[in-house]
Design an enzyme around this catalytic site. Sequence first.
Site, mmCIF file in Angstrom:
data_model
loop_
_atom_site.group_PDB
_atom_site.id
_atom_site.type_symbol
_atom_site.label_atom_id
_atom_site.label_comp_id
_atom_site.label_asym_id
_atom_site.label_seq_id
_atom_site.Cartn_x
_atom_site.Cartn_y
_atom_site.Cartn_z
ATOM 1 N N ASP A 42 4.543 -5.681 3.498
ATOM 2 C CA ASP A 42 4.129 -4.089 3.731
ATOM 3 C C ASP A 42 3.812 -3.836 5.495
ATOM 4 O OD1 ASP A 42 2.559 -1.658 2.805
ATOM 5 O OD2 ASP A 42 1.526 -2.287 4.526
ATOM 6 N N PHE B 226 1.067 -1.222 0.125
ATOM 7 C CA PHE B 226 -0.019 -0.047 0.022
ATOM 8 C C PHE B 226 0.952 1.380 -0.108
ATOM 9 C CE2 PHE B 226 -1.388 -3.436 2.974
ATOM 10 C CZ PHE B 226 -2.192 -4.136 1.683
ATOM 11 N N ASP C 10 2.163 4.398 0.719
ATOM 12 C CA ASP C 10 1.609 5.627 1.370
ATOM 13 C C ASP C 10 2.907 6.513 1.594
ATOM 14 O OD1 ASP C 10 3.360 4.258 3.066
ATOM 15 O OD2 ASP C 10 2.287 3.941 4.614
#
Length: 306
Positions: free
Chosen positions: A283, A213, A215
């Site tokens: 992750d 993810f 970010d």
Amino acid sequence: MEEVRSTTAWVATHSSHVTVDFTGIEKVAENMKNSLPKVEWDFEGIHYFDNGPLTVQYLLVLDTLNFCFWPDEEMSYDHLASGLKVTLESDKSAFDADRLQKYTGPQLRKMLNWSRPLPLEDERVRLLHEVGLELERSFEGKASKLVECCDNSAAKLVALMTRHFPGFRDHTVYKGHQIFLYKRAQIFAADLWGAFKGEGYGHFEDISSITIFADYIVPAVLQQLGVLRYRSSLDNTIKKNTEIVSGSEEEVELRACSVYAVEKMKELISKKTGKQVLSVELDLWLWAFGIQCPSLQHHRTLSVYY
Ligand SMILES: Nc1nc2c(c(CN[C@H]3C=C[C@H](O)[C@@H]3O)cn2[C@@H]2O[C@H](COP(=O)(O)O)[C@@H](O)[C@H]2O)c(=O)[nH]1
């Protein structure tokens, strides 16, 4: 998710400001091959969980608002997760679809026990309304119905989320090409999988299909580990805390190269150990490492996507 994989790989091979260092990947993979660090989902103990549909509703609301904490130094993801948890514990209908459509900024602040405006507060409110309205229109108001439509496929869930909720369409254009990142849609699937421990609402046959993810924490960790290298101008921008414009080459490269690098890392660890490693496991390990490292400097982009 194939689109996320292939388009982020395209960015990595055409990038100007960020380089993926394969020697760095090799080193991390070599260190990890003997002890694959497993990080428990909710290691912080901050999420609501009752093993039922209300947890699904909670996670959808959480990931609707799961972006851009950094403009307020004291705000963090933990505040959001625990604030929403306390809200739901004291009022089980707080996240009903009709109520989601009516929240105001000050009410959201109250939920999070926050006395000043939240970062991108108007966007947070708008996205809550959007999710409430579409849940009501297409899924009988229930996030659990949305998940039930996915036949235990995380890929289908991400496709359904991005089809129904415009706020989850985390994609951009880079050097003329459309690039897909889908951070909040994928993290919703991962949160379900983590919270329900791969069973019930968290049972996805294809959990291996989701990527990391992208970010603002993970790229910074990857740079610290020597997996990503920045051009000096980008390095200076980040060190000086200068904002990077959403959709700029720098921003897209930071995110896309992170996805690509961890996919390569995953392949290498799997090859070295003969065991399947999931991007979502890597992750969580990278992210947990990042948030425990307060000196870590990350890029600053105002965005509703992450
Ligand atoms: N790649 C990745 N990014 C993640 C998360 C999570 C939380 N996942 C939960 C799920 C299970 C665990 O127990 C975690 O609690 C948040 N973020 C992102 O971090 C940033 C916030 O940082 P700070 O400002 O320091 O609070 C913001 O962009 C936010 O969207 C993750 O897992 N992976």
